[in-house]
Design a protein around this motif. Sequence first.
Motif, PDB file in Angstrom:
ATOM      1  N   MET B 645       0.846  -1.187   0.000  1.00  0.00           N
ATOM      2  CA  MET B 645       0.000   0.000   0.000  1.00  0.00           C
ATOM      3  C   MET B 645       0.891   1.250   0.000  1.00  0.00           C
ATOM      4  SD  MET B 645      -3.192   0.860   2.494  1.00  0.00           S
ATOM      5  CE  MET B 645      -4.668   1.491   1.726  1.00  0.00           C
ATOM      6  N   GLU B 653      -0.087   6.933  -6.541  1.00  0.00           N
ATOM      7  CA  GLU B 653      -1.355   7.522  -6.115  1.00  0.00           C
ATOM      8  C   GLU B 653      -1.282   9.031  -5.933  1.00  0.00           C
ATOM      9  OE1 GLU B 653      -3.438   5.381  -2.988  1.00  0.00           O
ATOM     10  OE2 GLU B 653      -2.227   3.621  -3.446  1.00  0.00           O
ATOM     11  N   PHE B 667     -10.702   3.695 -10.798  1.00  0.00           N
ATOM     12  CA  PHE B 667      -9.511   2.846 -10.670  1.00  0.00           C
ATOM     13  C   PHE B 667      -8.682   2.757 -11.959  1.00  0.00           C
ATOM     14  CE2 PHE B 667     -11.503   0.536  -6.884  1.00  0.00           C
ATOM     15  CZ  PHE B 667     -10.593   1.063  -5.980  1.00  0.00           C
ATOM     16  N   TYR B 670      -6.933   6.655 -11.263  1.00  0.00           N
ATOM     17  CA  TYR B 670      -6.250   6.692  -9.966  1.00  0.00           C
ATOM     18  C   TYR B 670      -5.675   5.304  -9.783  1.00  0.00           C
ATOM     19  CZ  TYR B 670      -5.398   7.344  -4.958  1.00  0.00           C
ATOM     20  OH  TYR B 670      -4.809   7.442  -3.710  1.00  0.00           O
ATOM     21  N   VAL B 672      -3.895   2.280  -8.216  1.00  0.00           N
ATOM     22  CA  VAL B 672      -3.489   1.647  -6.951  1.00  0.00           C
ATOM     23  C   VAL B 672      -2.632   0.431  -7.301  1.00  0.00           C
ATOM     24  CG1 VAL B 672      -5.552   2.424  -5.707  1.00  0.00           C
ATOM     25  CG2 VAL B 672      -5.554   0.184  -6.843  1.00  0.00           C
ATOM     26  N   PRO B 673      -1.849  -0.074  -6.337  1.00  0.00           N
ATOM     27  CA  PRO B 673      -1.009  -1.225  -6.649  1.00  0.00           C
ATOM     28  C   PRO B 673      -1.843  -2.427  -7.079  1.00  0.00           C
ATOM     29  CG  PRO B 673      -0.323  -0.228  -4.583  1.00  0.00           C
ATOM     30  CD  PRO B 673      -1.625   0.421  -4.964  1.00  0.00           C
ATOM     31  N   ARG B 674      -1.400  -3.060  -8.136  1.00  0.00           N
ATOM     32  CA  ARG B 674      -2.015  -4.299  -8.607  1.00  0.00           C
ATOM     33  C   ARG B 674      -0.989  -5.413  -8.503  1.00  0.00           C
ATOM     34  NH1 ARG B 674      -6.813  -3.811 -11.918  1.00  0.00           N
ATOM     35  NH2 ARG B 674      -7.515  -1.648 -11.938  1.00  0.00           N
TER      36      ARG B 674
END
Lengths: 166, 730
Positions: B645, B653, B667, B670, B672-674
Amino acid sequence: MDATFTIRVNGNEHRLTTDPDRPLLDVLREDLHLNGTHYGCGAGDCGACSVLVDGKRIFSCSTAINEVAEVAGTEAAGQSITTIEGLSNGAKLHPVQQAFLDEGAFQCGYCTPGMIVAATALLKEKPSPSDAEIIEGMNGNICRCCGYARMISAIRRAAEQNGGAK
Amino acid sequence: MNTPISDPLGNPTSTGQVEDEPESGEQTQLNRRQFLQSLGAGLLLAVIVPVDALAQERPPRGSGPNRTANEATLAARLHINEHGRITVMTGKVEGGQGARAQIAQAVAEELRVSPEMIDVIMADTALTPDDGGTHGSQTTPRTIPAVRRAASAARDLLLSAAAAKLGVALGELEARNGQIVNVANVRIKQELTYGQIATDVANSKAFTASPSRDIQISAVADWKVLGTSVPHPNARALVTGRHFYPSDYGGPLVLHGAVLRPPAYRAKLKSVDLEPAKNTPDVASVVRDGDFVGVAARTSLAARRAIESLEKSAEWDTTAVVPANTTNVYDHLRQNVRGGADAIKNPYADELTRSTASLRSEYRVAYIQHAPMEPRAAVAHFDGDRLTVWTGTQHPFDVRNELVRALNIDSPDKVRVIVPDFGGGFGGKHSGEVAIEAARLARAAGYAVRLVWTRAEEFAWAYFRPAGVMLAEANLAEDGSIDSWFYRNINSGNSGIASPYRAARNNTQFVQSEAPLRQGSYRALAATANHFARESFIDELAVLAKDDPLNFRLKHLGDERMIAVLRAAAEKGGYAATRLLKSVGTGVGIACGTEKGSFVAACAKVQIAPDGKSFRVTHICQTYECGKIMNPANCLSQVQGGLIMGLGGALYEEVEFDAGVIKNGNFTDYRVPRIADLPTMDIHLLDRPDLPSVGAGETPIIAIAPAIANAIYHATGKRIRQMPIRLDPA
């Protein structure tokens, strides 16, 4: 205008009259009360709403009910939908579910049903995926707790046990 | 599992063990007496543990949130039924951080039973004590010791009752495996089950105890359940989709809500025509109350369509909108600093001028969003003038009070807030806005209403982790030591602001500013911003001192715990070798920190792309120490998850906005970690059985960003002073 549909979910047929534009996700949750399929984004960006349609993973949040149901009075044939609730066989978990359980591959667990459904589809197509194939197959699913490391372990474990091969 | 307890909508309670389809329950408000009946015969204990009795368990450093009145004492309720099953009631919530398992472990440890014998009822204002919310990594250092003392007091009570019953001395008895056994005389088999004693004692009365200060809790060396990897108690429900999240409650008995949102943050509603919404098919109710406009409908699509019909006629007053945007927000925060220019003036400015080795740097962190996978959700149900709300919040009792105020309910006793284990919080679910909205809709509709925020609402209308500007200035003495240290955090917060590095003079402060967006708590809050700034700045000072960044840190650190995690990360992460054998386009960086009483260090390796415009984090070694580890598997999950995170905030982010409008609220935009972003991770938990346990949910997030920025400097000579870290901002 509402239309009448027959929808086949987890082997059961349901007949309902509703707005044809409603997402499959909403029908599953609001009409059939199958709550295991989760809303995450409404746009197919996160995978929380994943279900299987004829064995392939789709995003139920961005699939309208009339795309997958049999529509009364038309040629449209219904497809077979499997949700997380339909994966296990009574008390016996699906091998992918069992692998996630054994690896503790969840934190809040909200993304977990979508992850398991996506992994089931992946393993059906590629029973022994490489790590690169696992990553490619799972990259459409977001886990905001970021518990990805354990998910990879769980999918490897399920593959070793030939979970998706049947 | 125990019998599901009925509630007004016939949903399962929050024991987390939802395996069966919910049974239809009575449509009545549950009271505590009925609840106790549903637990079966047995013994109820309410144990009050004064907070000062827990002083020794409190983390020695770190800035937890201010203690509320509710936390002056910690109450724990335990019930032992006739079968010896133990129910513990706690006001804490489970949002994926693992509190449920750990609380079960704590009770099992002290009552000498297996954790499968424990049911944990969490965060139900009608049933559980007010533990003051779940935040700031406080469950481990505060709740767990209180629960352990309560369980220990219960064990003492069971022993005393058994001694009286069996007519033997207390010292001859031992609690083991759900029984009190005579261990002094093994030839005669003398034992009573907890169930037998509980039903016997309960014949007299329920028991309220304030355990004495010296109540014995098990020493770490004797732990059998604590310190082991007890799995998530509702793991099976999570993998089968049977767990009920807040957004799942209500079944066929709810309408679906939707709310009209302003076009921009701080815009006020001037007028709106409600008629089109009222005429939308399947809409049951449309309500306006001041700025609040919402609908309840038979389906959520109908509700959203009704809201779209309102958006066409709604007129808004946008005069209060702050004209800041993603680019100029840092100037905005500097210019509007509370206290003006004096608040950010360095009192050691002269020292800096005179010194031959001084440095001034400015760092920035962007607004980011928690984006939990389960958006804010609530189901509200009125039964007469009594309100029940299921919602995902970290503060059930505060949300109850918010509901009482917002809906003008005459007594908090008429409002019950139930928090089922929910889909992620990360500090983002402290407030009760969705509960209030659902309750307003339910009152207007005269029917239960489920309201689940859309992802777009979650991005735009949930509070943000604040953006910040961090000013760091220092000068070095002749001997290379830090002579003066000046540090200001503008807007982002106080957490983790105290420098662990020795300086002859130190002036460190957080100063507020005018926030252009609604901001609030976040996992580790400003500790991320402050560690990014400080750990980058200390790297810059090492360069200034012509010293190795690891060496320079070690020279200026005093805390042995910090030194231990830092040395371990360097060693296990291959820091020295990579520094020495640096190849083109690669770099290694290190960072360390402490927050909420635990310690973390990260050693990151990066690979710069040949065109110099992008980079890849190839390897992260993170070491983490949080005292004695209570649940190693859960601790590892928290450290892995926190690290990744943190990678999101470090690399991707950033909330893009302009004049109160969120531009990337989804998503796709913006990021986020995948799973594909996962670097090779090498995580080491340093167990310290000699130290009290502290929470592990937050601190693992703070070291990754500065370690990466420092590695990029090592690789390229370019210092990135902004999060998210980008080599090519364009």
